[in-house]
Design an enzyme around this catalytic site. Structure first.
Site, mmCIF file in Angstrom:
data_model
loop_
_atom_site.group_PDB
_atom_site.id
_atom_site.type_symbol
_atom_site.label_atom_id
_atom_site.label_comp_id
_atom_site.label_asym_id
_atom_site.label_seq_id
_atom_site.Cartn_x
_atom_site.Cartn_y
_atom_site.Cartn_z
ATOM 1 N N HIS A 24 0.959 -1.373 0.124
ATOM 2 C CA HIS A 24 0.029 0.079 -0.022
ATOM 3 C C HIS A 24 0.958 1.384 -0.081
ATOM 4 C CE1 HIS A 24 -3.872 -2.083 0.625
ATOM 5 N NE2 HIS A 24 -3.091 -3.157 1.255
ATOM 6 N N TYR A 294 3.457 -4.629 10.293
ATOM 7 C CA TYR A 294 3.215 -3.384 10.087
ATOM 8 C C TYR A 294 4.317 -2.556 10.975
ATOM 9 C CZ TYR A 294 -1.378 -4.147 8.015
ATOM 10 O OH TYR A 294 -2.243 -4.508 7.335
HETATM 11 C C1 HEM Z 1 -0.469 -11.432 7.159
HETATM 12 C C2 HEM Z 1 -1.288 -10.575 6.791
HETATM 13 C C3 HEM Z 1 -0.782 -9.249 6.342
HETATM 14 C C4 HEM Z 1 0.507 -8.914 6.074
HETATM 15 C C5 HEM Z 1 1.686 -9.471 6.374
HETATM 16 C C6 HEM Z 1 0.196 -7.330 5.690
HETATM 17 C C7 HEM Z 1 1.407 -6.454 5.370
HETATM 18 C C8 HEM Z 1 1.157 -5.129 5.361
HETATM 19 C C9 HEM Z 1 2.174 -4.075 5.365
HETATM 20 C C10 HEM Z 1 3.614 -4.375 5.637
HETATM 21 C C11 HEM Z 1 1.548 -2.934 5.379
HETATM 22 C C12 HEM Z 1 2.483 -1.381 5.582
HETATM 23 C C13 HEM Z 1 2.200 -1.055 6.974
HETATM 24 C C14 HEM Z 1 3.085 0.358 7.153
HETATM 25 O O1 HEM Z 1 4.129 0.545 6.637
HETATM 26 O O2 HEM Z 1 2.365 1.183 7.966
HETATM 27 C C15 HEM Z 1 0.358 -3.233 5.119
HETATM 28 C C16 HEM Z 1 -0.706 -2.160 4.761
HETATM 29 C C17 HEM Z 1 -1.991 -2.260 4.772
HETATM 30 N N1 HEM Z 1 -2.586 -3.258 4.689
HETATM 31 FE FE1 HEM Z 1 -1.900 -5.253 5.068
HETATM 32 N N2 HEM Z 1 -1.281 -7.079 5.818
HETATM 33 C C18 HEM Z 1 -1.711 -8.138 5.977
HETATM 34 C C19 HEM Z 1 -3.123 -8.132 6.125
HETATM 35 C C20 HEM Z 1 -4.039 -7.405 5.441
HETATM 36 C C21 HEM Z 1 -5.408 -7.560 5.355
HETATM 37 C C22 HEM Z 1 -6.278 -8.850 6.152
HETATM 38 C C23 HEM Z 1 -5.921 -6.686 5.007
HETATM 39 C C24 HEM Z 1 -7.429 -6.151 4.556
HETATM 40 C C25 HEM Z 1 -8.364 -6.484 5.640
HETATM 41 C C26 HEM Z 1 -4.993 -5.742 4.837
HETATM 42 C C27 HEM Z 1 -5.234 -4.091 4.322
HETATM 43 C C28 HEM Z 1 -3.932 -3.336 4.273
HETATM 44 C C29 HEM Z 1 -4.045 -1.675 4.194
HETATM 45 C C30 HEM Z 1 -5.267 -1.163 3.715
HETATM 46 C C31 HEM Z 1 -3.024 -1.195 4.406
HETATM 47 C C32 HEM Z 1 -2.701 0.320 4.159
HETATM 48 C C33 HEM Z 1 -2.779 0.893 5.538
HETATM 49 C C34 HEM Z 1 -2.521 2.163 5.508
HETATM 50 O O3 HEM Z 1 -3.191 3.212 4.777
HETATM 51 O O4 HEM Z 1 -1.566 2.856 6.108
HETATM 52 N N3 HEM Z 1 -3.626 -6.137 4.894
HETATM 53 N N4 HEM Z 1 -0.036 -4.375 5.137
#
Ligand code: HEM
Length: 306
Positions: A24, A294
């Site tokens: 993202h 995260y």
């Molecule tokens: C093992 C499961 C998951 C991993 C390893 C993962 C990993 C990540 C990482 C590394 C980030 C960036 C975080 C940051 O630097 O602030 C991120 C952001 C995000 N993830 Fe995941 N994620 C997972 C599951 C999910 C799920 C289940 C959803 C939706 C229901 C999701 C939706 C998002 C969204 C919308 C963002 C952007 C957040 C923002 O706007 O700061 N992720 N994810």
């Protein structure tokens, strides 16, 4: 797999810029107000869900690449921060345009990120081989991949439905717990991109499109809670609950425009386990893993940008 290892694998597959979120990467932050419906009063002690509350919302393209193409199919995200009167984070919602998560454990998700980011630049045969191997190892990914194959990219952040996927509990004043999953439903309905129109658009059209839309008036989403019935799994985000479960509108997000302090919100983490009083996490192992991943992503991007 540790959180560090999951981020190492995302970095190797997706090659994000050091200063960006590991997933993202490109997003923008908007001001909004949460206007409660009154329909969940009594089911939770969460004041921020039952009274009018200021929020900020980050919309994003799910790719690890800042330069990702909004015209292509893929993940889009909507993250919400409920704020206290002093502007501090009280509760976060982090949702995406999946209907179910592709895996019941964190490992399966990283395998999918590797398979999908690896498709670019590969021959069709190599790409199909990678996906075939993934489906043998994680048959539960089939439904999500099928959903993505059947839809075009979203036409706008404002015409996309975003699901939270994990189970949480609403807790009332007597301590009664009720399992639910949340969804963010666009008031405009879901509209996909017409492929002919896609050819006329810029590869990063989604943020300017929303900015322009907001110059004509607010954009509204309903926050809806799907209530579990006995037997619905709370620990498996790859298994959708039946569609005929009760869906309660908790309230509406009325989005008004770009946030003036965007840089500072972009640095923050939107953490799906940051919950105010009156809401609790479930036993979902993917939900339990996310704040660690995260946190690693945030510490790497913040140390690269400071
Ligand atoms: C093992 C499961 C998951 C991993 C390893 C993962 C990993 C990540 C990482 C590394 C980030 C960036 C975080 C940051 O630097 O602030 C991120 C952001 C995000 N993830 Fe995941 N994620 C997972 C599951 C999910 C799920 C289940 C959803 C939706 C229901 C999701 C939706 C998002 C969204 C919308 C963002 C952007 C957040 C923002 O706007 O700061 N992720 N994810």
């Amino acid at each position: 797999m540790t959180a560090e290892q999951s981020i190492d694998r995302i970095e190797a597959a997706g090659e994000p810029r050091p200063q960006d979120r590991r997933l993202h990467a490109r997003g923008a932050v908007y001001d909004a107000t949460f206007v409660p419906s009154g329909q969940i009063t009594g089911m939770t002690t969460a004041a921020h869900l039952t009274t009018e509350t200021p929020v900020v919302i980050r919309f994003s393209n799910g790719s690890p690449k800042f330069s990702s193409d909004d015209r292509g199919k893929g993940i889009r995200g909507m993250s919400v921060k409920f704020l206290s009167a002093e502007g501090k984070s009280v509760h976060d919602l982090v949702a995406a345009n999946f209907r179910a998560f592709p895996s019941r454990d964190p490992e399966g998700f990283i395998d999918l990120v590797e398979a999908l980011t690896g498709l670019a630049g590969k021959s069709k045969l190599q790409g199909l081989g990678k996906l075939g191997a993934l489906l043998l190892k994680h048959p539960e990914s089939r439904a999500v991949l099928k959903q993505f194959a059947s839809r075009n990219a979203p036409a706008s952040f404002a015409t996309t439905r975003y699901d939270g996927l994990h189970a949480f509990y609403l807790v009332d004043a007597e301590g009664n717990r009720r399992a639910f999953r949340y969804r963010l439903l666009p008031q405009l309905g879901e509209i996909d991109l017409d492929p002919k129109r896609a050819a006329t658009l810029d590869r990063s059209f989604l943020i300017p499109e929303l900015d322009e839309r907001l110059s004509f008036g607010p954009v509204t989403f309903t926050l809806a809670f799907q209530l579990a019935e006995p037997g619905d799994p709370t620990n498996d985000p790859s298994s959708a609950w039946p569609e005929h479960r009760t869906l309660l509108p908790a309230g509406q997000f009325v989005i008004t425009g770009r946030n003036a302090d965007e840089e500072s919100w972009q640095r923050q983490v939107f953490d799906p386990t940051r919950l105010g009083p009156g809401v609790e996490v479930s036993d979902d192992p993917v939900l339990g893993f996310r704040p660690h991943a995260y946190g690693v992503s945030a510490s790497r991007r913040l140390s690269a940008s400071s």
